[in-house]
Design a protein around this motif. Structure first.
Motif, PDB file in Angstrom:
ATOM      1  N   VAL A 182       0.874  -1.176   0.000  1.00 53.59           N
ATOM      2  CA  VAL A 182       0.000   0.000   0.000  1.00 53.59           C
ATOM      3  C   VAL A 182       0.910   1.224   0.000  1.00 53.59           C
ATOM      4  CG1 VAL A 182      -1.830   1.264   1.185  1.00 53.59           C
ATOM      5  CG2 VAL A 182      -1.738  -1.232   1.347  1.00 53.59           C
ATOM      6  N   ILE A 183       0.776   2.092  -0.987  1.00 49.72           N
ATOM      7  CA  ILE A 183       1.643   3.266  -1.121  1.00 49.72           C
ATOM      8  C   ILE A 183       1.091   4.405  -0.273  1.00 49.72           C
ATOM      9  CG2 ILE A 183       2.542   4.994  -2.729  1.00 49.72           C
ATOM     10  CD1 ILE A 183       2.472   2.810  -4.889  1.00 49.72           C
ATOM     11  N   ILE A 184       1.958   5.049   0.520  1.00 51.57           N
ATOM     12  CA  ILE A 184       1.537   6.126   1.417  1.00 51.57           C
ATOM     13  C   ILE A 184       2.431   7.355   1.219  1.00 51.57           C
ATOM     14  CG2 ILE A 184       0.654   4.484   3.120  1.00 51.57           C
ATOM     15  CD1 ILE A 184       3.198   5.081   4.791  1.00 51.57           C
ATOM     16  N   ASP A 185       2.072   8.438   1.920  1.00 49.76           N
ATOM     17  CA  ASP A 185       2.879   9.663   1.996  1.00 49.76           C
ATOM     18  C   ASP A 185       3.093  10.322   0.634  1.00 49.76           C
ATOM     19  OD1 ASP A 185       3.106   9.457   4.711  1.00 49.76           O
ATOM     20  OD2 ASP A 185       5.084   8.517   4.694  1.00 49.76           O
ATOM     21  N   LEU A 186       2.116  11.145   0.236  1.00 49.21           N
ATOM     22  CA  LEU A 186       2.195  11.783  -1.080  1.00 49.21           C
ATOM     23  C   LEU A 186       2.056  13.304  -1.070  1.00 49.21           C
ATOM     24  CD1 LEU A 186       0.245   8.850  -2.221  1.00 49.21           C
ATOM     25  CD2 LEU A 186       1.738   9.789  -3.953  1.00 49.21           C
ATOM     26  N   PRO A 187       2.404  14.021   0.007  1.00 51.93           N
ATOM     27  CA  PRO A 187       2.261  15.481  -0.057  1.00 51.93           C
ATOM     28  C   PRO A 187       3.210  16.127  -1.052  1.00 51.93           C
ATOM     29  CG  PRO A 187       3.448  14.869   1.915  1.00 51.93           C
ATOM     30  CD  PRO A 187       2.924  13.593   1.311  1.00 51.93           C
ATOM     31  N   GLN A 188       4.308  15.430  -1.381  1.00 49.14           N
ATOM     32  CA  GLN A 188       5.280  15.958  -2.325  1.00 49.14           C
ATOM     33  C   GLN A 188       5.060  15.423  -3.732  1.00 49.14           C
ATOM     34  OE1 GLN A 188       6.147  13.545   0.063  1.00 49.14           O
ATOM     35  NE2 GLN A 188       5.906  12.091  -1.626  1.00 49.14           N
TER      36      GLN A 188
END
Length: 285
Positions: A182-188
């Motif tokens: 599961v891919i997480i952390d996308l603010p950038q």
């Protein structure tokens, strides 16, 4: 636990019933496990720009759309209004990316709302209810590594088809539950078509994932998915149904020196960041 100041308004409004524990503290946000009625979820509290340690944030924001000329001018002048807009864009980028990626079949956490710099979303967990581990804490057999690496390349292909590059993808930004990654952390998250560093960031993302799975299946280290996918993307031939081989032959044309330097610098930064995260994880234990 004591309710963090940033979460108190959500508790007061009944959006969160209980703050159970702190899950993690990262470079751009703190994440808490919370209870909302009968559901256990996580609340991601974004740090203010002055407290964020995310390097080269402006490089990631290049190509992101603003609502109009007035907003663009305010951001350019770095006025208080402009800085507020930058924060909104930074936070909304993750909500937008998660929504778009879920819509094209990439496994990402479900999101519920983002209010005053707090993103409430699904807590990715296993059948036992415990938080799913980071990819970097999971050991694979050679067969499992090959299978899951192929799935990750599929997800990255779908992301690129949607015009999105993670920009910070590694074994630290992927969780693994009973159904896989599961891919997480996308603010950038980066706009693949409007950011001058997009190709270098994409190559770094793909090759980080290649490196980790390659620890368990050395044959993966020979694959060239980054070059293969980017070449198809540049030619407008990459689709969700494109069959990838992991093979790519470099042309005999002169190398783009600037692009190579960008990739080298990106790799150096990623390695520094990887070692820093390992150190922080060890300190937390």
């Amino acid at each position: 636990m004591k309710i963090p100041k940033r979460l108190q308004p959500l508790v007061d409004d009944g959006l969160i019933d209980e703050v159970i524990s702190r899950l993690m503290s990262g470079k751009e946000a703190d994440v808490f496990i919370v209870r909302c009625g009968e559901h256990i979820r996580c609340a991601k509290v974004y740090k203010d720009a002055v407290k964020r340690s995310f390097k080269k944030a402006a490089q990631y924001q290049e190509g992101r759309k603003v609502r109009g000329g007035r907003q663009a001018r305010a951001m350019g002048k770095r006025s208080s209004y402009g800085r507020q807009l930058e924060e909104e864009i930074w936070q909304n980028a993750e909500v937008d990316a998660l929504s778009r990626l879920a819509g094209v079949g990439v496994r990402v956490p479900d999101t519920y709302f983002c209010i005053d710099g707090v993103l409430l979303m699904e807590l990715v967990s296993g059948e036992d209810g415990n938080v799913a581990p980071q990819l970097g804490h999971v050991v694979f057999s050679e067969e499992q590594a090959i299978e899951q690496h192929k799935l990750m390349m599929h997800y990255i292909k779908l992301m690129l088809c949607a015009g999105i590059i993670h920009g910070d993808l590694s074994e630290f930004n992927v969780l693994v539950d009973n159904n896989g990654p599961v891919i997480i952390d996308l603010p950038q998250a980066v706009n693949a078509s409007a950011n001058n560093s997009a190709q270098a960031m994409f190559a770094r993302d793909v090759n980080n994932i290649r490196r980790y799975y390659g620890e368990f299946a050395p044959s993966i280290l020979k694959t060239q998915y980054a070059k293969e996918m980017w070449a198809l993307f540049e030619e407008a031939n990459l689709t969700p149904n494109s069959t990838l081989t992991g093979e790519f032959e470099d042309s005999d044309e002169l190398a783009d020196v600037d692009s190579i330097l960008d990739e080298i610098q990106a790799a150096e930064y990623e390695e520094f960041d990887r070692l820093e995260r390992i150190k922080n994880a060890d300190d937390d234990e």
